[in-house]
Design a protein around this motif. Structure first.
Motif, PDB file in Angstrom:
ATOM      1  N   ASP A  32       0.790  -1.252  -0.081  1.00 28.38           N
ATOM      2  CA  ASP A  32       0.067  -0.118   0.059  1.00 28.38           C
ATOM      3  C   ASP A  32       0.809   1.363  -0.084  1.00 28.38           C
ATOM      4  N   MET A  55     -10.893   4.490  -6.061  1.00 26.59           N
ATOM      5  CA  MET A  55     -10.678   2.866  -6.384  1.00 26.59           C
ATOM      6  C   MET A  55     -10.639   2.144  -4.988  1.00 26.59           C
ATOM      7  N   VAL A  56     -10.906   1.049  -5.029  1.00 30.14           N
ATOM      8  CA  VAL A  56     -11.017  -0.014  -3.788  1.00 30.14           C
ATOM      9  C   VAL A  56     -10.180  -1.162  -4.292  1.00 30.14           C
ATOM     10  N   VAL A  57      -9.602  -1.728  -3.403  1.00 31.70           N
ATOM     11  CA  VAL A  57      -8.783  -3.032  -3.407  1.00 31.70           C
ATOM     12  C   VAL A  57     -10.070  -4.024  -3.638  1.00 31.70           C
ATOM     13  N   SER A  87     -10.887  -1.806 -13.978  1.00 36.78           N
ATOM     14  CA  SER A  87     -10.065  -2.333 -12.978  1.00 36.78           C
ATOM     15  C   SER A  87      -8.627  -2.087 -13.489  1.00 36.78           C
ATOM     16  N   LEU A 106      -2.066  -6.686  -6.492  1.00 38.88           N
ATOM     17  CA  LEU A 106      -3.019  -5.686  -6.017  1.00 38.88           C
ATOM     18  C   LEU A 106      -4.079  -5.497  -7.193  1.00 38.88           C
ATOM     19  N   ARG A 107      -5.438  -6.108  -6.874  1.00 42.91           N
ATOM     20  CA  ARG A 107      -6.440  -5.510  -8.173  1.00 42.91           C
ATOM     21  C   ARG A 107      -7.312  -4.580  -7.691  1.00 42.91           C
ATOM     22  N   TYR A 108      -7.557  -3.477  -8.250  1.00 41.39           N
ATOM     23  CA  TYR A 108      -8.304  -2.295  -7.795  1.00 41.39           C
ATOM     24  C   TYR A 108      -9.309  -2.121  -8.804  1.00 41.39           C
TER      25      TYR A 108
END
Length: 133
Positions: A32, A55-57, A87, A106-108
């Motif tokens: 992060d 955006m969110v994880v 994404s 990490l996929r957002y």
């Protein structure tokens, strides 16, 4: 392929477990922090939020390869591995003295600011992120 984004960190004492190695959950913190610095280089995360997109994880993976210990200096490398419609995925590697300590992804998912529906990645952001694909 472009060069990855690079940022250097140092292991602090409070990040270690009783065995003297970095506690497993802290590797996601390092991921992060790497992404925070990448966004800073791209013009700042808050500018994107102010423009109406956040955006969110959606998914996070970590593979532990070699332990990091107190006071180790290590390099974080981030590469955008996929830019979809709504994404993005980022591969991250943590290296100490050139040796892989951990890696993962990490996929957002991009959403409306304030927790709204999925949103397409704005073209200006897509253009800046493409420098790290």
């Amino acid at each position: 392929m472009s060069e990855p984004f690079r940022h250097q960190l140092r292991v602090r004492y409070n990040e270690c477990d009783p065995q003297g190695v970095v506690f497993n959950a802290n590797y996601l913190t390092y991921f992060d922090l790497t992404m925070t610095e990448l966004w800073r280089e791209l013009g700042g995360y808050q500018a994107m939020v102010d423009a109406g997109v956040d955006m969110v994880v959606a998914e996070a993976t970590v593979r532990y390869r070699s332990p990091l210990r107190f006071d180790d200096v290590f390099e974080c490398e981030a590469t955008v591995t996929k830019l979809g419609e709504t994404s993005m995925s980022t591969g991250i590697e943590l290296r100490r003295d050139g040796h892989l300590a951990a890696d993962g992804e990490l996929r957002y998912v991009f959403i409306e600011t304030g927790g709204g529906a999925k949103q397409p990645i704005p073209e200006a952001i897509r253009d800046r992120l493409s420098a790290y694909t």
